[in-house]
Write an enzyme that holds these catalytic residues in place. Structure first.
Site, PDB file in Angstrom:
ATOM      1  N   ASN A 164       0.878  -1.175   0.000  1.00 11.74           N
ATOM      2  CA  ASN A 164       0.000   0.000   0.000  1.00 11.74           C
ATOM      3  C   ASN A 164       0.912   1.221   0.000  1.00 11.74           C
ATOM      4  OD1 ASN A 164      -1.768   2.059   0.465  1.00 11.74           O
ATOM      5  ND2 ASN A 164      -2.723   1.145   2.273  1.00 11.74           N
ATOM      6  N   ARG A 193      -2.561  -2.091  -3.476  1.00 11.00           N
ATOM      7  CA  ARG A 193      -3.758  -1.285  -3.301  1.00 11.00           C
ATOM      8  C   ARG A 193      -3.648  -0.096  -4.258  1.00 11.00           C
ATOM      9  NH1 ARG A 193      -4.995   3.236   1.093  1.00 11.00           N
ATOM     10  NH2 ARG A 193      -7.149   3.605   0.521  1.00 11.00           N
ATOM     11  N   HIS A 245     -12.833   2.740   0.008  1.00  4.42           N
ATOM     12  CA  HIS A 245     -12.840   1.670   1.012  1.00  4.42           C
ATOM     13  C   HIS A 245     -13.526   0.413   0.468  1.00  4.42           C
ATOM     14  CE1 HIS A 245     -12.886   4.955   4.374  1.00  4.42           C
ATOM     15  NE2 HIS A 245     -11.647   4.516   4.219  1.00  4.42           N
ATOM     16  N   HIS A 278     -17.833   1.630   7.872  1.00  3.13           N
ATOM     17  CA  HIS A 278     -16.374   1.591   8.014  1.00  3.13           C
ATOM     18  C   HIS A 278     -15.977   2.905   8.690  1.00  3.13           C
ATOM     19  CE1 HIS A 278     -12.170   0.689   6.472  1.00  3.13           C
ATOM     20  NE2 HIS A 278     -12.083   1.968   6.823  1.00  3.13           N
ATOM     21  N   LEU A 279     -15.780   2.831  10.011  1.00  2.96           N
ATOM     22  CA  LEU A 279     -15.508   4.044  10.777  1.00  2.96           C
ATOM     23  C   LEU A 279     -14.070   4.026  11.282  1.00  2.96           C
ATOM     24  CD1 LEU A 279     -18.834   4.138  12.885  1.00  2.96           C
ATOM     25  CD2 LEU A 279     -18.427   5.033  10.581  1.00  2.96           C
ATOM     26  N   GLY A 316     -10.522   7.816   8.199  1.00  2.00           N
ATOM     27  CA  GLY A 316     -11.394   8.036   7.055  1.00  2.00           C
ATOM     28  C   GLY A 316     -12.613   7.160   7.297  1.00  2.00           C
ATOM     29  N   ARG A 345     -11.708  15.282   7.913  1.00  2.00           N
ATOM     30  CA  ARG A 345     -12.452  15.717   6.728  1.00  2.00           C
ATOM     31  C   ARG A 345     -13.867  16.131   7.113  1.00  2.00           C
ATOM     32  NH1 ARG A 345     -11.027  10.400   3.863  1.00  2.00           N
ATOM     33  NH2 ARG A 345      -8.861  10.725   3.247  1.00  2.00           N
ATOM     34  N   GLY A 381     -11.045   1.050  12.780  1.00  2.00           N
ATOM     35  CA  GLY A 381     -10.546   1.414  14.116  1.00  2.00           C
ATOM     36  C   GLY A 381     -11.618   1.767  15.130  1.00  2.00           C
ATOM     37  N   LEU A 382     -12.482   2.691  14.746  1.00  2.00           N
ATOM     38  CA  LEU A 382     -13.512   3.155  15.668  1.00  2.00           C
ATOM     39  C   LEU A 382     -14.666   2.143  15.758  1.00  2.00           C
ATOM     40  CD1 LEU A 382     -14.451   5.684  17.285  1.00  2.00           C
ATOM     41  CD2 LEU A 382     -15.452   6.505  15.155  1.00  2.00           C
ATOM     42  N   GLU A 392     -14.688  -0.988  15.265  1.00  2.00           N
ATOM     43  CA  GLU A 392     -14.321  -2.253  15.921  1.00  2.00           C
ATOM     44  C   GLU A 392     -14.092  -2.088  17.420  1.00  2.00           C
ATOM     45  OE1 GLU A 392     -10.890  -3.816  13.818  1.00  2.00           O
ATOM     46  OE2 GLU A 392     -11.904  -3.466  11.911  1.00  2.00           O
ATOM     47  N   ASN A 393     -13.692  -0.892  17.828  1.00  2.00           N
ATOM     48  CA  ASN A 393     -13.220  -0.726  19.209  1.00  2.00           C
ATOM     49  C   ASN A 393     -14.085   0.107  20.137  1.00  2.00           C
ATOM     50  OD1 ASN A 393     -10.574  -2.106  19.184  1.00  2.00           O
ATOM     51  ND2 ASN A 393     -10.171  -0.658  17.538  1.00  2.00           N
ATOM     52  N   GLU A 412      -7.983  -5.380   5.112  1.00  2.00           N
ATOM     53  CA  GLU A 412      -7.829  -5.030   3.703  1.00  2.00           C
ATOM     54  C   GLU A 412      -6.641  -5.753   3.068  1.00  2.00           C
ATOM     55  OE1 GLU A 412      -8.510  -0.899   5.085  1.00  2.00           O
ATOM     56  OE2 GLU A 412      -9.244  -0.565   3.068  1.00  2.00           O
TER      57      GLU A 412
END
Ligand code: ADP
Length: 396
Positions: free
Chosen positions: A7, A90, A179, A207-208, A211, A240, A330-331, A333-334, A383
């Site tokens: 990537n 990627r 994504h 997908h949080l 990005g 963003r 990240g967010l 999942e956690n 990914e």
């Protein structure tokens, strides 16, 4: 077969060497500060992270550094270069040309180049990575896996903007979405975990991460997603803005005496929850600040969640229903609090969160009660593994 997943960014290069038989990452790493001074972090599976200060004057140096780390006597994981059977890259923007992953040929490189205008920060960097691999590993098959490809199934009504049609005709101005590798991987896995038939299902993937984007996946195909021509559209993200009234660009430009590029810089890098809170783009910092009573941090999280909820609601309408809502990245999942806040809006869908199950982090799990009419799940994204799978499917 061992697959090297790359990537490549403008000054960085992330890699994983994945064994396609076991689907395990044998080593993961990151080259940073390429073209500045150079640093390589390399972690073999089960081993300690090694940091090497290497002069990485360009991406070819970086690839050479990666290969020598992978073959190092102490912390390497392979003996010879020939053990790498294929490389998966990627690639951010595939425009309308690429609806799936492809074997890289000179024609494919030219077609990726044609998409450079659509992703000027990313595609040229991805191509540099491809060329560096061609130079250092000639003859090893390379595959391009596009962030946009999964969303190419979106219908016209979802991808056209309300702009003069000639902009679409002449410049391909339309919604593409990003994504895609993650939305594809997570929706497939979610159907398995939730016991749904993917070909007869309505799934919304959130997908949080830093990005962030949401997709509506109907019968396994993306029918809408929140990012657009670029990753700036849609949700409020780490830095963003997501959706705004386009007139704000002119208004702020005039008020602050900023040119177009400067205002766009603000929208990309200084907005989102960072801009709203003045604290951080990271939700862990926001949580800490909110606990300490920082009003702007509390508001930033509320505004973020509200936007997520509106997109989910929109996609329930677009698909005329939903079987499962999935959190990832990240967010997603956690952060149990964010999931709880989002789910609290969906009583009308019969969502019944199981507080104990929702306490998990980074694991696959249904987090609603057995009685819940709509299932909500956490499915960690991967990914790199998805890229490795696509690569092996093409080169085999
Ligand atoms: P990206 O790949 O877009 O850079 P990630 O998917 O790695 O982003 O997600 C990063 C974000 O996830 C962080 O900015 C942070 O807000 C959030 N995050 C990561 N770990 C946690 C955690 N343990 N608790 C809450 N939020 C987390």
């Amino acid at each position: 077969m061992k697959i090297l997943v790359i990537n490549c960014g403008s000054s960085s290069l992330k890699y994983q060497l994945i064994d396609s038989d076991t689907e395990k990452a044998l080593a993961v790493g990151l080259c940073e500060r390429i073209g500045i001074d150079g640093k390589l972090n390399h972690t073999p599976d089960g081993g300690e992270k090694i940091t090497l200060e290497l002069p990485l004057k360009d991406h070819k140096d970086a690839i050479e550094g990666v290969l020598s780390a992978l073959m190092n006597e102490k912390y390497g994981v392979i003996k010879e270069l020939s053990e790498i059977g294929a490389i998966g890259h990627r690639v951010v923007h595939g425009g309308e040309k690429f609806t799936k992953s492809v074997l890289i040929t000179p024609d494919v490189i030219a077609a990726i180049e044609e998409c450079n205008d659509l992703a000027p920060l990313h595609n040229p960097a991805n191509l540099i990575g491809i060329n560096a691999c061609t130079a250092t590993m000639p003859g090893v098959p390379q595959v391009a896996v596009f962030d946009t490809a999964f969303h190419q199934t979106m219908p016209m009504k979802a991808y056209l903007y309300g702009l003069p049609y000639e902009y679409y005709d002449k410049y391909k101005v339309r919604r593409y979405g990003f994504h895609g590798t993650s939305h594809s991987f997570v929706s497939k896995r979610a159907a398995e975990v939730a016991g749904l038939d993917l070909n007869n299902s309505k799934i919304i993937v959130c997908h949080l991460g830093n990005g962030a984007s949401i997709s509506a996946v109907h019968n396994g195909k993306s029918v809408d997603t929140s990012m657009g021509l670029t990753p700036l559209e849609g949700l409020i993200m780490g830095t963003r803005s997501g959706d705004i009234d386009p007139s704000i660009i002119e208004y702020i430009g005039k008020k602050e005496g900023k040119c177009l590029e400067e205002v766009m810089g603000v929208l990309n890098k200084k907005s989102g929850v960072l801009g709203l809170s003045g604290v951080s783009s990271d939700f862990r910092d926001l949580d800490q600040a909110a606990r300490a009573g920082n009003e702007h941090a509390i508001e930033a999280v509320e505004v973020f969640v509200y936007r997520v909820v509106k997109y989910i609601g929109g996609y329930v309408a677009a698909m005329n229903g939903v079987d499962a809502i999935v959190f990832t990245a990240g967010l997603g999942e956690n952060d149990k609090k964010i999931r709880e806040m989002v789910c609290s809006y969906f009583g009308y869908l019969g969502v019944e969160l199981d507080t104990e199950k929702n306490a998990i982090r980074g694991k696959e799990q249904v987090i609603t009660t057995d009685a819940s009419k709509t299932k909500v799940l956490v499915v960690p994204t991967n990914e790199e593994l998805a890229i490795a799978r696509e690569t092996i499917a093409i080169v085999k």
